[in-house]
Design a protein around this motif. Structure first.
Motif, PDB file in Angstrom:
ATOM      1  N   VAL A 144      -1.638  49.020   8.068  1.00 28.07           N
ATOM      2  CA  VAL A 144      -0.797  49.576   6.997  1.00 28.07           C
ATOM      3  C   VAL A 144      -1.580  50.650   6.232  1.00 28.07           C
ATOM      4  O   VAL A 144      -1.073  51.747   5.976  1.00 28.07           O
ATOM      5  N   LEU A 145      -2.830  50.318   5.888  1.00 23.84           N
ATOM      6  CA  LEU A 145      -3.658  51.279   5.145  1.00 23.84           C
ATOM      7  C   LEU A 145      -3.880  52.552   5.947  1.00 23.84           C
ATOM      8  O   LEU A 145      -3.868  53.654   5.410  1.00 23.84           O
ATOM      9  N   LEU A 146      -4.048  52.378   7.227  1.00 21.14           N
ATOM     10  CA  LEU A 146      -4.263  53.528   8.103  1.00 21.14           C
ATOM     11  C   LEU A 146      -3.053  54.447   8.061  1.00 21.14           C
ATOM     12  O   LEU A 146      -3.168  55.662   7.926  1.00 21.14           O
ATOM     13  N   PHE A 147      -1.898  53.832   8.126  1.00 23.55           N
ATOM     14  CA  PHE A 147      -0.646  54.579   8.084  1.00 23.55           C
ATOM     15  C   PHE A 147      -0.521  55.321   6.757  1.00 23.55           C
ATOM     16  O   PHE A 147      -0.213  56.515   6.722  1.00 23.55           O
ATOM     17  N   VAL A 148      -0.825  54.600   5.655  1.00 23.42           N
ATOM     18  CA  VAL A 148      -0.738  55.205   4.322  1.00 23.42           C
ATOM     19  C   VAL A 148      -1.691  56.397   4.220  1.00 23.42           C
ATOM     20  O   VAL A 148      -1.321  57.465   3.730  1.00 23.42           O
ATOM     21  N   SER A 149      -2.903  56.209   4.710  1.00 26.19           N
ATOM     22  CA  SER A 149      -3.875  57.284   4.538  1.00 26.19           C
ATOM     23  C   SER A 149      -3.529  58.496   5.401  1.00 26.19           C
ATOM     24  O   SER A 149      -3.782  59.635   5.008  1.00 26.19           O
ATOM     25  N   ILE A 150      -2.903  58.252   6.546  1.00 31.28           N
ATOM     26  CA  ILE A 150      -2.455  59.397   7.359  1.00 31.28           C
ATOM     27  C   ILE A 150      -1.358  60.153   6.601  1.00 31.28           C
ATOM     28  O   ILE A 150      -1.340  61.378   6.570  1.00 31.28           O
ATOM     29  N   LEU A 151      -0.485  59.391   5.929  1.00 25.65           N
ATOM     30  CA  LEU A 151       0.570  60.040   5.135  1.00 25.65           C
ATOM     31  C   LEU A 151      -0.034  60.887   4.017  1.00 25.65           C
ATOM     32  O   LEU A 151       0.414  62.004   3.769  1.00 25.65           O
ATOM     33  N   ILE A 152      -1.061  60.342   3.358  1.00 23.83           N
ATOM     34  CA  ILE A 152      -1.717  61.084   2.267  1.00 23.83           C
ATOM     35  C   ILE A 152      -2.271  62.394   2.816  1.00 23.83           C
ATOM     36  O   ILE A 152      -2.016  63.473   2.288  1.00 23.83           O
ATOM     37  N   MET A 153      -2.994  62.261   3.917  1.00 19.78           N
ATOM     38  CA  MET A 153      -3.604  63.440   4.527  1.00 19.78           C
ATOM     39  C   MET A 153      -2.525  64.443   4.924  1.00 19.78           C
ATOM     40  O   MET A 153      -2.666  65.646   4.703  1.00 19.78           O
ATOM     41  N   PHE A 154      -1.457  63.930   5.469  1.00 21.79           N
ATOM     42  CA  PHE A 154      -0.331  64.746   5.891  1.00 21.79           C
ATOM     43  C   PHE A 154       0.206  65.553   4.706  1.00 21.79           C
ATOM     44  O   PHE A 154       0.382  66.764   4.786  1.00 21.79           O
ATOM     45  N   ALA A 155       0.432  64.848   3.579  1.00 24.57           N
ATOM     46  CA  ALA A 155       0.990  65.505   2.392  1.00 24.57           C
ATOM     47  C   ALA A 155       0.038  66.561   1.859  1.00 24.57           C
ATOM     48  O   ALA A 155       0.445  67.672   1.524  1.00 24.57           O
ATOM     49  N   VAL A 156      -1.245  66.213   1.815  1.00 27.33           N
ATOM     50  CA  VAL A 156      -2.211  67.133   1.220  1.00 27.33           C
ATOM     51  C   VAL A 156      -2.372  68.388   2.067  1.00 27.33           C
ATOM     52  O   VAL A 156      -2.363  69.503   1.545  1.00 27.33           O
ATOM     53  N   ILE A 157      -2.473  68.200   3.375  1.00 30.50           N
ATOM     54  CA  ILE A 157      -2.622  69.386   4.228  1.00 30.50           C
ATOM     55  C   ILE A 157      -1.346  70.223   4.162  1.00 30.50           C
ATOM     56  O   ILE A 157      -1.377  71.438   4.198  1.00 30.50           O
ATOM     57  N   LYS A 158      -0.232  69.557   4.001  1.00 26.69           N
ATOM     58  CA  LYS A 158       1.041  70.260   3.882  1.00 26.69           C
ATOM     59  C   LYS A 158       0.994  71.187   2.648  1.00 26.69           C
ATOM     60  O   LYS A 158       1.433  72.332   2.715  1.00 26.69           O
ATOM     61  N   ILE A 159       0.468  70.653   1.548  1.00 22.16           N
ATOM     62  CA  ILE A 159       0.344  71.474   0.335  1.00 22.16           C
ATOM     63  C   ILE A 159      -0.568  72.663   0.625  1.00 22.16           C
ATOM     64  O   ILE A 159      -0.257  73.810   0.297  1.00 22.16           O
ATOM     65  N   SER A 160      -1.663  72.367   1.281  1.00 21.97           N
ATOM     66  CA  SER A 160      -2.629  73.407   1.618  1.00 21.97           C
ATOM     67  C   SER A 160      -1.982  74.458   2.527  1.00 21.97           C
ATOM     68  O   SER A 160      -2.186  75.654   2.362  1.00 21.97           O
ATOM     69  N   VAL A 161      -1.165  73.988   3.469  1.00 23.13           N
ATOM     70  CA  VAL A 161      -0.479  74.906   4.382  1.00 23.13           C
ATOM     71  C   VAL A 161       0.495  75.778   3.599  1.00 23.13           C
ATOM     72  O   VAL A 161       0.571  76.984   3.801  1.00 23.13           O
ATOM     73  N   HIS A 162       1.237  75.138   2.685  1.00 24.15           N
ATOM     74  CA  HIS A 162       2.205  75.895   1.895  1.00 24.15           C
ATOM     75  C   HIS A 162       1.538  76.955   1.039  1.00 24.15           C
ATOM     76  O   HIS A 162       2.038  78.066   0.911  1.00 24.15           O
TER      77      HIS A 162
END
Lengths: 227, 295
Positions: B177-195
């Motif tokens: 579960v934690l792994l999934f959550v942390s991938i989501l966090i990373m996903f969101a943050v890189i998304k911001i960076s991409v934007h």
């Protein structure tokens, strides 16, 4: 160099941007693309650099049918086409030199060559004294020149410019025009979308007029006003 | 390729610096997640070691009747050895059993003082490959002629194993579960960076950068964020583990807590891989949906 055969472009919201356009632009030509806002000029340019695909018809650039061009080859097509926008699209967190160098870096050119080519083009454009300046400290005309420098540093076959003089005063506009003529003389095919009656009339080049997505006239040594 | 690599790394650092606060937040979030993952890893690895110890000690003891001949005993050993899951059979004679008892009771010799005759039965000590075989093997052995009784760890050990197995599975679940959550966090943050770099990406696509050329700096950014986070998490965990395992040993001495270097190394490598995996995978995920061609 550029051929369009019965090209139609309809956007998903059913807006018809281009309607049955057939045209042939030869290598080394200088062409004005004129017409009121919403006539389809930008769509016309996007079709050439494959920003979009036609809904119907064929666009052929340098012998390549863009509808059949594989996605992975699109970057290589783009390397042959320089694009200049009215809103500049510069990188404001890098200096003038880096902005121009950027388009060579992303295509994997060697540093030594980048340095030579960028300095050369900045010299031609007349911005070499400002190569360490940040773009937001440049005037509108200078920023537009910078965009042109970035678009042509890789010596593309085609230069597309979307209202490059749109926001500039007449003197600066004419300077930009002269620059584009110079680039055209090198052998680059230049297509310039424009509203600028003064520039079009003064230049005496081929003029293609679009209205509501249709090609209404195509004249050699044309003028802006309707004949 | 090397030239490009420099470009990618430079762009990655450029972006990290440009989005300083977001980058910091990512690293903190990722570090915190990895620490929690690490805690569960340590717990579940310790349980694994504990279970393995316990299982290796699990044996069944079959007591033999006193009237068996040497031939019969040998046959019994042979038959027992042939059962499914049985790893080894040791014969313990009456004399040996008494000897062991004497050794165990050195401090209370008086208990044995009054005994004239050896009251202990001879026995077979049976080890199995897996504790799951214990019950069935014990039953089979008890059916043999000449066996008086078979004892094995019994219900208590079984319950203990069930509890530990549950903790191990729950820990694994929490880690996932934690792994999934942390991938989501990373996903969101890189998304911001991409934007925040949308314009740059557009320009790159316009001047003819390939999709992978555009993606690499972001992937490298994710890689370094994952790397830094996992190193931080490992440092924090290491210190905390040293401290708490010392305390735990005093409170519950029978639990063998592992403090060895190779154990720490194992945790470190797992965290490192996890951190980098989360960083890179999160980046790839957020880059997947960028349209490079539509401008």
């Amino acid at each position: 160099m550029i051929r369009m055969f019965h090209v139609f472009k309809t956007f998903p919201n059913k807006v018809s941007a281009l309607w049955d356009i057939s045209i042939h632009i030869k290598k080394g030509e200088f062409v004005f693309l004129i017409g009121p806002t919403g006539a389809g000029k930008t769509t016309f340019l996007k079709l050439i650099y494959r920003g979009i695909l036609p809904s119907k018809g064929q666009v052929i650039v340098d012998g390549v049918n863009l509808s059949r061009l594989k996605q992975s080859y699109v970057p290589f097509l783009r390397r042959e086409i320089g694009v200049v926008f009215q809103d500049f699209k510069l990188l404001y967190d890098r200096n003038v030199f880096e902005n121009v160098a950027f388009s060579l870096r992303v295509t994997g050119v060697k540093n030594a060559i980048i340095k030579k080519e960028v300095n050369e083009i900045l010299n031609i454009i007349g911005l070499s004294h400002k190569k360490n300046t940040n773009p937001h400290l440049l005037s509108g005309g200078e920023q537009q020149k910078l965009c042109i420098a970035r678009a042509v540093v890789s010596r593309p076959l085609i230069l597309l410019t979307d209202e490059p003089t749109g926001n500039l005063d007449p003197d600066t506009s004419w300077e930009i025009m002269k620059l584009l003529f110079k680039i055209n003389i090198w052998g680059t095919t230049v297509i310039m979308a424009s509203h600028d009656k003064l520039m079009v009339d003064r230049a005496q080049k081929r003029v293609i007029r679009l209205e509501q997505g249709r090609l209404v006239s195509d004249t050699m040594k044309g003028v802006y006003s309707k004949e | 390729m090397i030239r490009n690599l420099f470009f990618y790394i430079r762009e990655a650092f450029f972006s990290t610096k440009k989005n300083g606060i977001i980058s910091l937040a990512t690293i903190v979030c990722l570090t915190a997640t990895l620490i929690i993952v690490g805690i569960f890893l340590i717990i579940s690895l310790n349980i694994n070691i504990f279970i393995a110890n316990l299982e290796s000690q699990l044996i069944a003891v079959a007591y033999l009747t006193d009237d068996l001949s040497q031939d019969e005993i040998e046959k019994l050993v042979q038959n027992t050895g042939g059962l499914e899951g049985v790893k080894g059979v040791d014969y313990v004679s009456k004399e040996e059993a008494l000897q062991r008892l004497k050794e165990d009771l050195t401090e209370h010799k008086e208990i044995l003082a009054g005994i004239q005759e050896n009251p202990l039965p001879s026995s077979l000590e049976i080890t199995v490959y897996d504790s799951n075989y214990l019950e069935e093997a014990s039953y089979q052995i008890s059916q043999f002629k000449g066996i008086e009784e078979v004892n094995y760890g019994g219900q208590l050990t079984k319950n203990l194993l069930i509890v530990f197995e549950f903790i191990r599975k729950a820990g694994l679940g929490i880690i996932l579960v934690l792994l999934f959550v942390s991938i989501l966090i990373m996903f969101a943050v890189i998304k911001i960076s991409v934007h925040s770099r949308q314009e740059e990406i557009e320009i790159m696509a316009l001047v003819g950068a390939t999709n992978w050329f555009i993606r690499w700096p972001f992937i490298i950014e994710g890689f370094f964020k994952g790397l830094i986070s996992s190193l931080l998490a490992f440092a924090v965990l290491g210190k905390a583990y040293q401290y708490f395992s010392g305390q735990a040993k005093e409170i519950i001495p029978f639990i063998s807590i592992n403090l060895e270097v190779d154990f720490a190394l194992r945790i470190g490598i797992i965290l490192l891989f996890l951190g980098i995996f989360i960083g890179v995978f999160g980046s790839m995920l957020s880059l997947r949906r960028i349209s490079y061609e539509k401008l």
